[in-house]
Write a protein that holds these residues in place. Sequence first.
Motif, PDB file in Angstrom:
ATOM      1  N   ARG A 458       0.833  -1.214   0.000  1.00 41.80           N
ATOM      2  CA  ARG A 458       0.000   0.000   0.000  1.00 41.80           C
ATOM      3  C   ARG A 458       0.868   1.265   0.000  1.00 41.80           C
ATOM      4  N   VAL A 459       1.713   1.354  -1.003  1.00 42.00           N
ATOM      5  CA  VAL A 459       2.602   2.514  -1.099  1.00 42.00           C
ATOM      6  C   VAL A 459       2.047   3.560  -2.067  1.00 42.00           C
ATOM      7  N   VAL A 460       0.866   3.341  -2.609  1.00 41.31           N
ATOM      8  CA  VAL A 460       0.290   4.254  -3.597  1.00 41.31           C
ATOM      9  C   VAL A 460      -0.718   5.167  -2.910  1.00 41.31           C
ATOM     10  N   ARG A 461      -0.587   6.469  -3.205  1.00 45.65           N
ATOM     11  CA  ARG A 461      -1.512   7.464  -2.649  1.00 45.65           C
ATOM     12  C   ARG A 461      -2.257   8.167  -3.779  1.00 45.65           C
ATOM     13  N   SER A 462      -3.359   8.761  -3.412  1.00 44.02           N
ATOM     14  CA  SER A 462      -4.150   9.508  -4.384  1.00 44.02           C
ATOM     15  C   SER A 462      -3.408  10.774  -4.801  1.00 44.02           C
ATOM     16  N   ASP A 463      -3.493  11.134  -6.083  1.00 42.95           N
ATOM     17  CA  ASP A 463      -2.811  12.327  -6.572  1.00 42.95           C
ATOM     18  C   ASP A 463      -3.438  13.603  -6.029  1.00 42.95           C
ATOM     19  N   GLU A 464      -4.724  13.559  -5.698  1.00 42.38           N
ATOM     20  CA  GLU A 464      -5.421  14.761  -5.224  1.00 42.38           C
ATOM     21  C   GLU A 464      -5.342  14.896  -3.705  1.00 42.38           C
ATOM     22  N   SER A 465      -5.825  13.868  -2.983  1.00 46.27           N
ATOM     23  CA  SER A 465      -5.919  13.966  -1.523  1.00 46.27           C
ATOM     24  C   SER A 465      -4.686  13.456  -0.800  1.00 46.27           C
ATOM     25  N   HIS A 466      -3.788  12.778  -1.506  1.00 47.52           N
ATOM     26  CA  HIS A 466      -2.582  12.181  -0.918  1.00 47.52           C
ATOM     27  C   HIS A 466      -2.903  11.180   0.180  1.00 47.52           C
ATOM     28  N   LEU A 467      -4.066  10.543   0.100  1.00 53.65           N
ATOM     29  CA  LEU A 467      -4.436   9.485   1.026  1.00 53.65           C
ATOM     30  C   LEU A 467      -4.101   8.132   0.398  1.00 53.65           C
ATOM     31  N   ARG A 468      -3.727   7.162   1.247  1.00 52.19           N
ATOM     32  CA  ARG A 468      -3.359   5.840   0.739  1.00 52.19           C
ATOM     33  C   ARG A 468      -4.564   5.174   0.093  1.00 52.19           C
ATOM     34  N   LEU A 469      -4.342   4.619  -1.074  1.00 56.09           N
ATOM     35  CA  LEU A 469      -5.428   3.980  -1.810  1.00 56.09           C
ATOM     36  C   LEU A 469      -5.621   2.552  -1.313  1.00 56.09           C
ATOM     37  N   ASP A 470      -6.865   2.084  -1.394  1.00 59.37           N
ATOM     38  CA  ASP A 470      -7.130   0.689  -1.053  1.00 59.37           C
ATOM     39  C   ASP A 470      -6.567  -0.201  -2.160  1.00 59.37           C
ATOM     40  N   ALA A 471      -6.589  -1.516  -1.914  1.00 57.26           N
ATOM     41  CA  ALA A 471      -5.935  -2.456  -2.823  1.00 57.26           C
ATOM     42  C   ALA A 471      -6.512  -2.391  -4.237  1.00 57.26           C
ATOM     43  N   LYS A 472      -7.839  -2.299  -4.366  1.00 57.28           N
ATOM     44  CA  LYS A 472      -8.462  -2.288  -5.688  1.00 57.28           C
ATOM     45  C   LYS A 472      -8.089  -1.030  -6.466  1.00 57.28           C
ATOM     46  N   SER A 473      -8.154   0.117  -5.815  1.00 56.03           N
ATOM     47  CA  SER A 473      -7.805   1.374  -6.476  1.00 56.03           C
ATOM     48  C   SER A 473      -6.312   1.435  -6.786  1.00 56.03           C
ATOM     49  N   ALA A 474      -5.479   0.910  -5.878  1.00 54.88           N
ATOM     50  CA  ALA A 474      -4.035   0.905  -6.113  1.00 54.88           C
ATOM     51  C   ALA A 474      -3.672   0.012  -7.295  1.00 54.88           C
ATOM     52  N   THR A 475      -4.412  -1.088  -7.454  1.00 54.46           N
ATOM     53  CA  THR A 475      -4.150  -1.985  -8.595  1.00 54.46           C
ATOM     54  C   THR A 475      -4.383  -1.267  -9.916  1.00 54.46           C
ATOM     55  N   LYS A 476      -5.503  -0.564 -10.035  1.00 57.99           N
ATOM     56  CA  LYS A 476      -5.791   0.181 -11.268  1.00 57.99           C
ATOM     57  C   LYS A 476      -4.732   1.260 -11.506  1.00 57.99           C
ATOM     58  N   TYR A 477      -4.309   1.912 -10.444  1.00 59.09           N
ATOM     59  CA  TYR A 477      -3.333   2.995 -10.561  1.00 59.09           C
ATOM     60  C   TYR A 477      -1.991   2.465 -11.070  1.00 59.09           C
ATOM     61  N   VAL A 478      -1.525   1.356 -10.478  1.00 60.35           N
ATOM     62  CA  VAL A 478      -0.207   0.822 -10.821  1.00 60.35           C
ATOM     63  C   VAL A 478      -0.201   0.239 -12.227  1.00 60.35           C
ATOM     64  N   PHE A 479      -1.238  -0.505 -12.571  1.00 64.81           N
ATOM     65  CA  PHE A 479      -1.260  -1.115 -13.904  1.00 64.81           C
ATOM     66  C   PHE A 479      -1.466  -0.071 -14.999  1.00 64.81           C
ATOM     67  N   ALA A 480      -2.134   1.016 -14.686  1.00 63.86           N
ATOM     68  CA  ALA A 480      -2.254   2.099 -15.667  1.00 63.86           C
ATOM     69  C   ALA A 480      -0.892   2.728 -15.944  1.00 63.86           C
ATOM     70  N   ALA A 481      -0.024   2.730 -14.934  1.00 61.21           N
ATOM     71  CA  ALA A 481       1.315   3.305 -15.116  1.00 61.21           C
ATOM     72  C   ALA A 481       2.233   2.381 -15.923  1.00 61.21           C
ATOM     73  N   MET A 482       1.888   1.090 -15.993  1.00 66.49           N
ATOM     74  CA  MET A 482       2.755   0.147 -16.694  1.00 66.49           C
ATOM     75  C   MET A 482       2.602   0.233 -18.213  1.00 66.49           C
ATOM     76  N   TRP A 483       1.426   0.650 -18.689  1.00 66.82           N
ATOM     77  CA  TRP A 483       1.211   0.741 -20.137  1.00 66.82           C
ATOM     78  C   TRP A 483       0.974   2.199 -20.504  1.00 66.82           C
ATOM     79  N   THR A 484       1.970   2.795 -21.070  1.00 61.25           N
ATOM     80  CA  THR A 484       1.917   4.204 -21.411  1.00 61.25           C
ATOM     81  C   THR A 484       2.297   4.371 -22.882  1.00 61.25           C
ATOM     82  N   PRO A 485       2.154   5.565 -23.449  1.00 58.12           N
ATOM     83  CA  PRO A 485       2.615   5.777 -24.828  1.00 58.12           C
ATOM     84  C   PRO A 485       4.087   5.449 -25.050  1.00 58.12           C
ATOM     85  N   VAL A 486       4.876   5.506 -23.990  1.00 57.69           N
ATOM     86  CA  VAL A 486       6.291   5.176 -24.118  1.00 57.69           C
ATOM     87  C   VAL A 486       6.477   3.699 -24.472  1.00 57.69           C
TER      88      VAL A 486
END
Length: 816
Positions: A458-486
Amino acid sequence: MKFSHSIQFNAVPDWTSHYINYSNLKKLIYNLEKTIHQTHPEHDAESSPLISSDEDPDVIFQRALDAELEKIGQFYELKELEIYGEVTELLRDEESYEEETEQFDPDQLDSSNDRGFNRGGRPRNGSMFQSLGFHGFGSRKRRTSTMSASIDDINEEGDSDDDAGDLAALTKTQSMKERRKTYDANAQSIDDLRSSREYGSAKRRPSQTFDEASDNAFSLLVAYGMTLKKRTTGLYVSLCELKSFIQLNKTGFSKACKKYDKTLDRNIKSSYVKSRVNAAYPFKPSTMLHLEENIANVERSYAHIATKGDISSARRELRLHLREHVVWERNTVWREMIGVERKAQAANMGIRRTLLGGDHDPSNARLQGDEPDEMEKQEIVTPVGRLTCPRWLFSSTFFMLVAILAVFLVLLVVPIMEQEVQQNCLALVVFVSLLWATEVIPLFVTGLLVPFLAVILRVVRSDESHLRLDAKSATKYVFAAMWTPVIMLLLGGFTLAAALSKYSIAKLMATFVLSKAGTRPRTVLLTNMFVALVASMWISNVAAPVLCFSIIQPLLRNLPSDSDFSKALILGIALASNIGGAASPIASPQNIIALQNMSPEPSWGIWFIVALPVCIISILLIWLLLLVTFRPGRGTTIVPIRPMKDKFTGVQWFISIVTLVTIILWCVTHQLESVFGDMGVVAIIPIVLFFGTGILTKEDFNNFLWTIIILAAGGLSLGKAVSSSGLLDTIATTITEKVEGMSLYGVLVVFTALCLVVATFISHTVAALIILPLVHEVGAGMKDPHPNLLVMGSALMCSAAMGLPTSGFPNMSKSH
């Protein structure tokens, strides 16, 4: 696949020694090349060439070709005579079998015998033929019986289910009418007939009826037909192998002549193939025509026996039998051949490893005769008795992995950071960095651990509120970062590289440039280095050294083994390929990571303006260093590299145009941002055009460096997690305070030195994954922020780190 391997694995195993010896012809070509280009002022036994230079190389090579041609012709004539004789005998037996089958009219037999053939469990109305695959012969006219085969041998140990496989060859001939008379006089049952070798010697028993004799004759006829079917199938396979023998050898002569012309700059292929090869008996058009006629006769014979005269069905069934035969050979003979070859290679590697003082390898020990169980397991003594454990538990790699896990657990428990989320993220970064640096597990596996641990810890926080995200929200956040235009940009680069390599466009251009270099050693060295630089820009610094080394093979073959020029040339290509890894955004993964950490993201034009001058100056400095170190011009005779004579095809022009258009669009993406949005979208263009048109196949797609893609995706997710947790800001603020009194270029020197040291000992990509996010944050936090300058300088230095043989793939390929 190389033709020497192709001819090895497509040859009929029993005929292997009778094919063209392509490997020996290649060796002769290389020896002739050395004889022509090497000068030997000292006429000692060791340095003198194996072939006399007084004789014309064309005469020597054509003499070797003539010997191969004679060998192949003699074998083919004998094999053709043998197989064609069997075909003639088969056709006679098939006609006789047809005539005798017409004498056995099932309806007439049923009318003369109320029980018919159902007495022995056989179906009426000739359905036995259909159940066994024999459907009659249509409306062909009956001819006078000339021969009928008799069973020469029957396997007495076989059971009735193997009647087709256990019947031996039918070699003796006898009239069916005479055989029926013999059956009338025979007092034995059908079982006694199958155990007898002389059917005509038995005496007539009064209890033997005509129905039983007819029943026995019918059973024998069915077995005879099944044997004919097997003979037909076997002859079809033999004829197809004979056809393949002709085609494979003719291709071998053509390729050998082409290799000779290309290597020695001659032109004998067209004249020799036309005057000698095409005139030889196996390669005459009449020979192939005769072979095709025999294949057609066998197909017709099979159709009469098995498919009611349907030629197309017979051809399909015979091709199926041929395919099954080839599959059987691949699963038995070929697999054994490949296994022997691989064992030999493994043994050579084991011997070389032993000579070099390498570590003990279980696989090498097995080749030397040790038992696998002894090598893979080890016993330890415990207070409760002896315990057998796998040997890898006592390896240094395992202890290193245990130590890394211990460090990870300690960092999770011992408070270093003020916030728990940053404390967990620090443990994650250190753990992943140590795994990447030591490579105790594959790099891409470590990359896949990043999203898993980021969610669990649980090292992922929200970009707006800076609160730690729950497991489901953190999963979407991390996997979205893995596939980028790069990542799409990386895939686009792999696609361009695959097309340019597959269709030899890069090799055509490289050989054309190198052919203009002349024979001066220093000019040849510099030209090869710039070719490696340009090749690395477009087909990656992984494929470029492999391409360049293949191009310079003719040059290296004609240099002494201890030549200083060969050392300078190989080292120059490796170092230039490393430098070329910084020349374009798709040249290496660290450049892709640099683009992800630069804001705003620079266009390709800006990248070229910055990187190309740095790369050119670096190449010139390396060239001067090699000249001073090796002095390659002393006593060196250069064999000029000849350009490839192949002309550009339509497909190659299409690939070149698509590549140029894609690069231009990448260069002007910022001006067309309202249309494409990002360079990753432009990367889809070559992917769709090349794979959609069949220029590249799914096999090419599977051959992409997916381990690099997963590694880059894991690095992007790690950077996102470190940034989201706030750890990156905390570390960057601390470093910024330490370098507060330094100028921008002083900070640049510090970070580039750090990248140089780290990337020398670990992978360039891993160094970029660890350092570049931190560099960006430090640059953004300075009073005069220049994050892109620091990131660009650090990325360029990652490619320039090549102090060890293991520093980057070009160095490793050079050392091999």
